[in-house]
Design a protein around this motif. Structure first.
Motif, PDB file in Angstrom:
ATOM      1  N   ILE A   1       0.861  -1.179   0.000  1.00 57.94           N
ATOM      2  CA  ILE A   1       0.000   0.000   0.000  1.00 57.94           C
ATOM      3  C   ILE A   1       0.898   1.229   0.000  1.00 57.94           C
ATOM      4  O   ILE A   1       1.785   1.359   0.838  1.00 57.94           O
ATOM      5  CB  ILE A   1      -0.909   0.026   1.245  1.00 57.94           C
ATOM      6  N   TYR A   2       0.682   2.107  -0.973  1.00 58.42           N
ATOM      7  CA  TYR A   2       1.391   3.379  -1.027  1.00 58.42           C
ATOM      8  C   TYR A   2       0.499   4.437  -0.394  1.00 58.42           C
ATOM      9  O   TYR A   2      -0.609   4.681  -0.861  1.00 58.42           O
ATOM     10  CB  TYR A   2       1.731   3.764  -2.470  1.00 58.42           C
ATOM     11  N   GLU A   3       1.001   5.065   0.672  1.00 59.67           N
ATOM     12  CA  GLU A   3       0.221   6.060   1.395  1.00 59.67           C
ATOM     13  C   GLU A   3       0.536   7.458   0.870  1.00 59.67           C
ATOM     14  O   GLU A   3       1.588   7.687   0.262  1.00 59.67           O
ATOM     15  CB  GLU A   3       0.519   5.945   2.893  1.00 59.67           C
ATOM     16  N   PRO A   4      -0.384   8.425   1.075  1.00 58.60           N
ATOM     17  CA  PRO A   4      -0.187   9.784   0.534  1.00 58.60           C
ATOM     18  C   PRO A   4       1.105  10.451   0.981  1.00 58.60           C
ATOM     19  O   PRO A   4       1.656  11.282   0.258  1.00 58.60           O
ATOM     20  CB  PRO A   4      -1.415  10.537   1.065  1.00 58.60           C
ATOM     21  N   ASN A   5       1.610  10.099   2.172  1.00 53.89           N
ATOM     22  CA  ASN A   5       2.843  10.716   2.661  1.00 53.89           C
ATOM     23  C   ASN A   5       4.096  10.063   2.101  1.00 53.89           C
ATOM     24  O   ASN A   5       5.214  10.390   2.487  1.00 53.89           O
ATOM     25  CB  ASN A   5       2.889  10.673   4.189  1.00 53.89           C
ATOM     26  N   GLY A   6       3.913   9.115   1.187  1.00 52.94           N
ATOM     27  CA  GLY A   6       5.049   8.450   0.572  1.00 52.94           C
ATOM     28  C   GLY A   6       5.479   7.180   1.269  1.00 52.94           C
ATOM     29  O   GLY A   6       6.370   6.479   0.789  1.00 52.94           O
TER      30      GLY A   6
ATOM     31  N   VAL B   1       5.375   3.319   2.538  1.00 54.30           N
ATOM     32  CA  VAL B   1       4.997   2.060   1.902  1.00 54.30           C
ATOM     33  C   VAL B   1       4.722   1.027   2.985  1.00 54.30           C
ATOM     34  O   VAL B   1       5.538   0.820   3.878  1.00 54.30           O
ATOM     35  CB  VAL B   1       6.117   1.539   0.977  1.00 54.30           C
ATOM     36  N   LYS B   2       3.565   0.401   2.923  1.00 56.44           N
ATOM     37  CA  LYS B   2       3.208  -0.642   3.882  1.00 56.44           C
ATOM     38  C   LYS B   2       3.114  -1.970   3.155  1.00 56.44           C
ATOM     39  O   LYS B   2       2.237  -2.183   2.333  1.00 56.44           O
ATOM     40  CB  LYS B   2       1.868  -0.329   4.558  1.00 56.44           C
ATOM     41  N   LEU B   3       4.061  -2.875   3.457  1.00 60.77           N
ATOM     42  CA  LEU B   3       4.022  -4.208   2.858  1.00 60.77           C
ATOM     43  C   LEU B   3       2.958  -5.038   3.546  1.00 60.77           C
ATOM     44  O   LEU B   3       2.792  -4.989   4.761  1.00 60.77           O
ATOM     45  CB  LEU B   3       5.379  -4.895   2.998  1.00 60.77           C
ATOM     46  N   MET B   4       2.246  -5.829   2.768  1.00 66.94           N
ATOM     47  CA  MET B   4       1.166  -6.658   3.307  1.00 66.94           C
ATOM     48  C   MET B   4       1.604  -8.103   3.545  1.00 66.94           C
ATOM     49  O   MET B   4       0.780  -8.993   3.698  1.00 66.94           O
ATOM     50  CB  MET B   4      -0.022  -6.638   2.341  1.00 66.94           C
TER      51      MET B   4
END
Length: 201
Positions: A146-151, A153-156
């Motif tokens: 998941i790429y968040e607006p603040n740059g 990155v959250k790996l799932m």
């Protein structure tokens, strides 16, 4: 198609499935990457995404999908845990169907299922108020992030490795019964996302 496949004039080994139901709001994204060393890997990846994709799509359009929506929109404090358990079984169900279809194709071709070896990565997404609910399943190498607006990155999840360096795990009967299967799925609520990436390596 990878560079080596293009250079050799070969088919790609990967396949994908995408679907969105505008009524329920559920979306499905699946990517499968066939093993380059497996003779029918491109057919294995095609079967995996087609079988699992159609099964997931139909399930989410059914009353079961409606029940998942009700749970997601509830005020239950442990709803994410409950949704995680439900999607674990859902992913196991659709993966089992894909494995059965791969085994039948292998039998028809007079081959072993390993000739159709493929990885399998899937994500199910639904908008929820100002958030997004994401359920993912990650078997083999590749990435779901998941790429968040603040740059950020959250790996799932994390890539699966085999016994030796460079090995990966594939969608087959042994994977369905492996203890690691339960660790292959995860769920989260993301406040806002710039993008969701499901890709093979």
């Amino acid at each position: 198609r990878g560079r080596s496949h293009e250079h050799g004039g070969l088919f790609r080994d990967d396949d994908f499935y995408m679907d969105t139901d505008p009524v329920s709001g559920w979306s499905v994204i699946i990517v499968a990457d066939g093993a380059g060393s497996a003779t029918y890997s491109r057919e294995g990846s095609r079967i995996a995404v087609t079988t699992a994709g159609k099964a997931l799509t139909e399930l989410l359009k059914s009353t079961q999908g409606g029940d998942l929506t009700v749970l997601l929109e509830s005020v239950e404090s442990d709803k994410l845990n409950k949704l995680g358990n439900k999607f674990h079984y859902i992913f196991h169900q659709v993966c089992s169907s894909a494995v059965t279809d791969i085994e039948e194709a292998a039998s028809a071709a007079g081959e072993q299922p390993r000739a159709f070896a493929t990885t399998f990565l899937a994500a199910v997404v639904k908008p929820y108020g100002e958030q997004y609910f994401v359920a993912s399943f990650w078997l083999g190498d590749g990435a779901i992030a998941i790429y968040e607006p603040n740059g950020a990155v959250k790996l799932m999840g994390s890539p699966d490795g085999g016994e030796y360096a460079g090995q990966t795990l594939f969608l087959d009967r042994s994977a369905l019964s492996a203890p690691s299967f339960a660790r292959s799925s995860s769920v989260t609520l993301a406040a806002k996302i710039t993008g969701l990436y499901v890709r093979r390596l």
